[in-house]
Enzyme design. Structure first.
Site, PDB file in Angstrom:
ATOM      1  N   ASN A   9     -33.739  46.667  47.128  1.00 55.27           N
ATOM      2  CA  ASN A   9     -33.833  45.417  46.604  1.00 55.27           C
ATOM      3  C   ASN A   9     -33.866  44.630  47.994  1.00 55.27           C
ATOM      4  O   ASN A   9     -32.851  44.137  48.609  1.00 55.27           O
ATOM      5  CB  ASN A   9     -32.467  45.027  45.896  1.00 55.27           C
ATOM      6  N   TRP A  10     -35.086  44.048  47.964  1.00 54.83           N
ATOM      7  CA  TRP A  10     -35.177  43.206  49.314  1.00 54.83           C
ATOM      8  C   TRP A  10     -34.684  41.759  49.297  1.00 54.83           C
ATOM      9  O   TRP A  10     -34.649  40.845  50.176  1.00 54.83           O
ATOM     10  CB  TRP A  10     -36.735  42.959  49.670  1.00 54.83           C
ATOM     11  N   LYS A  11     -34.117  41.346  47.956  1.00 52.63           N
ATOM     12  CA  LYS A  11     -33.630  40.098  47.821  1.00 52.63           C
ATOM     13  C   LYS A  11     -34.761  39.056  48.382  1.00 52.63           C
ATOM     14  O   LYS A  11     -35.768  39.389  48.218  1.00 52.63           O
ATOM     15  CB  LYS A  11     -32.159  39.754  48.541  1.00 52.63           C
ATOM     16  N   HIS A  95     -27.775  41.519  38.302  1.00 53.65           N
ATOM     17  CA  HIS A  95     -27.569  41.631  39.690  1.00 53.65           C
ATOM     18  C   HIS A  95     -26.191  40.722  39.805  1.00 53.65           C
ATOM     19  O   HIS A  95     -26.519  39.482  39.377  1.00 53.65           O
ATOM     20  CB  HIS A  95     -28.532  41.554  40.517  1.00 53.65           C
ATOM     21  N   GLU A  97     -25.662  38.651  42.184  1.00 53.18           N
ATOM     22  CA  GLU A  97     -25.962  37.466  42.688  1.00 53.18           C
ATOM     23  C   GLU A  97     -26.576  36.416  41.711  1.00 53.18           C
ATOM     24  O   GLU A  97     -26.488  35.288  41.608  1.00 53.18           O
ATOM     25  CB  GLU A  97     -27.098  37.757  43.965  1.00 53.18           C
ATOM     26  N   GLU A 167     -22.368  48.375  41.486  1.00 52.18           N
ATOM     27  CA  GLU A 167     -22.413  47.651  42.696  1.00 52.18           C
ATOM     28  C   GLU A 167     -21.144  46.626  42.464  1.00 52.18           C
ATOM     29  O   GLU A 167     -21.056  45.675  42.197  1.00 52.18           O
ATOM     30  CB  GLU A 167     -23.578  46.600  42.721  1.00 52.18           C
ATOM     31  N   GLY A 173     -23.405  43.763  50.781  1.00 51.88           N
ATOM     32  CA  GLY A 173     -23.752  42.863  52.255  1.00 51.88           C
ATOM     33  C   GLY A 173     -22.600  42.615  53.020  1.00 51.88           C
ATOM     34  O   GLY A 173     -22.662  41.788  54.040  1.00 51.88           O
ATOM     35  N   SER A 212     -23.572  48.144  50.538  1.00 47.16           N
ATOM     36  CA  SER A 212     -23.437  48.655  51.810  1.00 47.16           C
ATOM     37  C   SER A 212     -23.847  50.135  52.019  1.00 47.16           C
ATOM     38  O   SER A 212     -23.138  50.685  52.936  1.00 47.16           O
ATOM     39  CB  SER A 212     -22.224  48.514  52.654  1.00 47.16           C
ATOM     40  N   GLY A 233     -29.586  47.205  49.609  1.00 50.05           N
ATOM     41  CA  GLY A 233     -30.097  45.643  49.903  1.00 50.05           C
ATOM     42  C   GLY A 233     -30.342  45.600  51.356  1.00 50.05           C
ATOM     43  O   GLY A 233     -31.517  46.056  51.781  1.00 50.05           O
ATOM     44  N   GLY A 234     -29.495  45.272  52.332  1.00 49.63           N
ATOM     45  CA  GLY A 234     -29.589  45.300  53.843  1.00 49.63           C
ATOM     46  C   GLY A 234     -30.699  46.347  54.198  1.00 49.63           C
ATOM     47  O   GLY A 234     -31.531  46.134  55.226  1.00 49.63           O
TER      48      GLY A 234
HETATM   49  O1  LIG Z   1     -28.916  45.165  45.162  1.00 44.77           O
HETATM   50  C1  LIG Z   1     -28.320  45.660  46.461  1.00 44.77           C
HETATM   51  C2  LIG Z   1     -26.907  45.430  46.657  1.00 44.77           C
HETATM   52  O2  LIG Z   1     -26.729  44.278  46.291  1.00 44.77           O
HETATM   53  C3  LIG Z   1     -26.690  45.960  47.920  1.00 44.77           C
HETATM   54  O3  LIG Z   1     -26.861  45.164  49.050  1.00 44.77           O
HETATM   55  P1  LIG Z   1     -26.175  45.810  50.409  1.00 44.77           P
HETATM   56  O4  LIG Z   1     -26.971  47.198  50.451  1.00 44.77           O
HETATM   57  O5  LIG Z   1     -26.913  44.837  51.381  1.00 44.77           O
HETATM   58  O6  LIG Z   1     -24.780  45.851  50.316  1.00 44.77           O
END
Ligand SMILES: O=C[C@H](O)COP(=O)(O)O
Length: 251
Positions: A9-11, A95, A97, A167, A173, A212, A233-234
């Site tokens: 997920n590149w957000k 999600h 967010e 999640e 994050g 994470s 994510g990151g």
């Molecule tokens: O969609 C992905 C998640 O929100 C995980 O994000 P993260 O790997 O940066 O903690």
């Protein structure tokens, strides 16, 4: 046997130049990924570029959200059919967010689940508790409520056409990862909850962990019996890290 899925997920990250670099890195290294299915979910504007680069490779792609509407006067929204027009297989829904910053309720997320299926997309349906909820001991109650909303609205068979991503909000994050045992406990609970509606769906349902996940902790998490992949994510923004997680499913 459930095939692991690792989805990035590149957000809201990247530029056309950085997306091109990332895709080049993914294409160069994807041959080492033997077991996992791999997908990336870029910001919508980059989907045509992702399609152009990934078409014909083993990497699938998807959207990060979709509208419950099919078309019309809904400024800023993207319909499921628009995502499938550009070759998307998956779409992330619910999600945390979106739940937090855009006020998405369990019921709206359930409507999005249906909208995704109507368009032929596979929903990556996110659930999870906040830190406060975990500390108050209501983690299971929260994820049960989130799952039940989709089962009530869509039916358990349609739920089985998607993928659940657990999640924990406190791990997203933050660098804090649920321990493999903590994650496994909740994944097992999720499967158990779904099995109350259909044991067959529960058995086949892929449940990803997100929060994470990194190359250094992926193998331990993926080794757990109810963890069927990751929503990243990151670490999905660096080809080497993302592929490191994808290859952790090889072992
Ligand atoms: O969609 C992905 C998640 O929100 C995980 O994000 P993260 O790997 O940066 O903690």
């Amino acid at each position: 046997m459930r095939q692991p899925l690792v989805a990035g997920n590149w957000k809201m990250n990247g530029s056309l130049a950085s997306v091109r670099d990332l895709l080049a890195g993914l294409k160069a290294g994807i041959g080492d990924v033997k077991v996992a299915e791999v997908a990336v979910c870029p910001p919508a504007v980059f989907i045509p570029e992702v399609q152009a680069q990934l078409d014909g490779t083993p990497i699938a792609w998807g959207g990060q959200d979709l509208s419950v509407h099919e078309s019309g006067a809904y400024t800023g929204e993207i319909a499921g059919s628009m995502l499938t027009d550009f070759g998307c297989k998956y779409v992330i829904i619910g999600h945390s967010e979106r739940r937090t910053y855009h006020g998405e309720t369990d019921e709206l997320v359930a409507e999005k689940f249906t909208a995704a299926r109507k368009s032929g997309l596979v929903p990556l349906f996110c659930i999870g508790e906040t830190q406060e909820e975990r500390e108050s001991g209501v983690t299971e109650e929260v994820v049960a409520r989130q799952i039940d909303a989709v089962i009530k609205h869509c039916g358990v068979d349609m739920l089985g056409e998607g993928v659940i991503a657990y999640e924990p909000v406190w791990a997203i994050g933050t660098g804090l990862t649920a321990s493999p045992e903590q994650a496994q406990d909740v994944h097992a609970f999720i499967r158990q909850r779904v099995s109350e509606s259909s044991a067959d769906v529960a058995d086949k349902l892929r449940i990803l962990y997100g929060g994470s996940m990194k190359p250094g902790n992926a193998a331990e998490l993926l080794a757990k019996p109810d963890i069927d992949g990751g929503l990243i994510g990151g670490a999905a923004l660096k080809a080497e890290d993302f592929l490191g997680i994808c290859t952790a499913a090889n072992d």
